[in-house]
Design an enzyme around this catalytic site. Structure first.
Site, PDB file in Angstrom:
ATOM      1  CB  CYS A  33      -0.904   0.015   1.224  1.00  0.00           C
ATOM      2  SG  CYS A  33       0.049  -0.047   2.737  1.00  0.00           S
ATOM      3  CG  ASP A  35      -0.075   2.940   4.368  1.00  0.00           C
ATOM      4  OD1 ASP A  35      -0.137   3.864   3.538  1.00  0.00           O
ATOM      5  OD2 ASP A  35      -1.069   2.355   4.810  1.00  0.00           O
ATOM      6  CB  CYS A  58      -4.622   2.368   6.830  1.00  0.00           C
ATOM      7  SG  CYS A  58      -4.021   0.863   7.614  1.00  0.00           S
ATOM      8  CB  CYS A 102      -2.330  -2.602   8.721  1.00  0.00           C
ATOM      9  SG  CYS A 102      -3.354  -2.613   7.246  1.00  0.00           S
TER      10      CYS A 102
HETATM   11 FE1  FES Z   1      -1.213   0.181   4.436  1.00  0.00          FE
HETATM   12 FE2  FES Z   1      -2.766  -0.556   6.327  1.00  0.00          FE
HETATM   13  S1  FES Z   1      -3.328  -0.261   4.263  1.00  0.00           S
HETATM   14  S2  FES Z   1      -0.664  -0.307   6.421  1.00  0.00           S
END
Ligand code: FES
Length: 130
Positions: A33, A35, A58, A102
């Site tokens: 993602c 992140d 997120c 996550c």
């Molecule tokens: Fe990226 Fe949760 S969607 S860490």
């Protein structure tokens, strides 16, 4: 979708922010993602006396980081390494299956911060030998 505990930690995350002079820093990213998370630890006599984080992620990533940092504060390095993302998710009252990955970010961040701490300690020892 999320438990009340997840939402509480997301709205009011604990241990947020950059740390001055940390003993170790772990930076991890989730390729799925994009992140990112940075974990800072302060270690004294093998105990994690302080921990903080910065997460660009997120709801589940922020709540997991907040809970993980709460759980490892005051713990030994070995106890912190033994903490799994499953335990963190359980403490949060569960995470949706699609969001379990996550919580791995926080677990990996802690491991990397400890690895960094150990590397710094090793370097200090080597410097003393010279
Ligand atoms: Fe990226 Fe949760 S969607 S860490």
């Amino acid at each position: 979708m999320y438990s009340q505990t997840v939402m509480d930690h997301f709205r009011n995350p604990h241990n947020v922010g950059k740390m001055e002079n940390p003993s170790g820093v772990g930076k991890v990213g989730n390729p799925q993602c994009g992140d990112e998370m940075i974990i800072y630890i302060k270690v004294e006599n093998n105990v994690i006396t302080d921990v903080s984080f910065e997460t660009f992620g997120c709801v589940a990533a922020i709540a997991s980081s907040s809970m993980t940092t709460d759980l490892i504060k005051g713990k030994t390095i070995e106890e912190a390494l033994a903490l799994s993302n499953k335990e963190v998710a359980d403490k949060l009252g569960g995470l949706p299956p699609l969001k379990m990955h996550c919580s791995v970010l926080a677990e990996d961040g802690i491991k990397m911060a400890i690895e960094d701490y150990r590397k710094r300690e090793e370097e200090k020892k080597n410097e003393q030998k010279i």
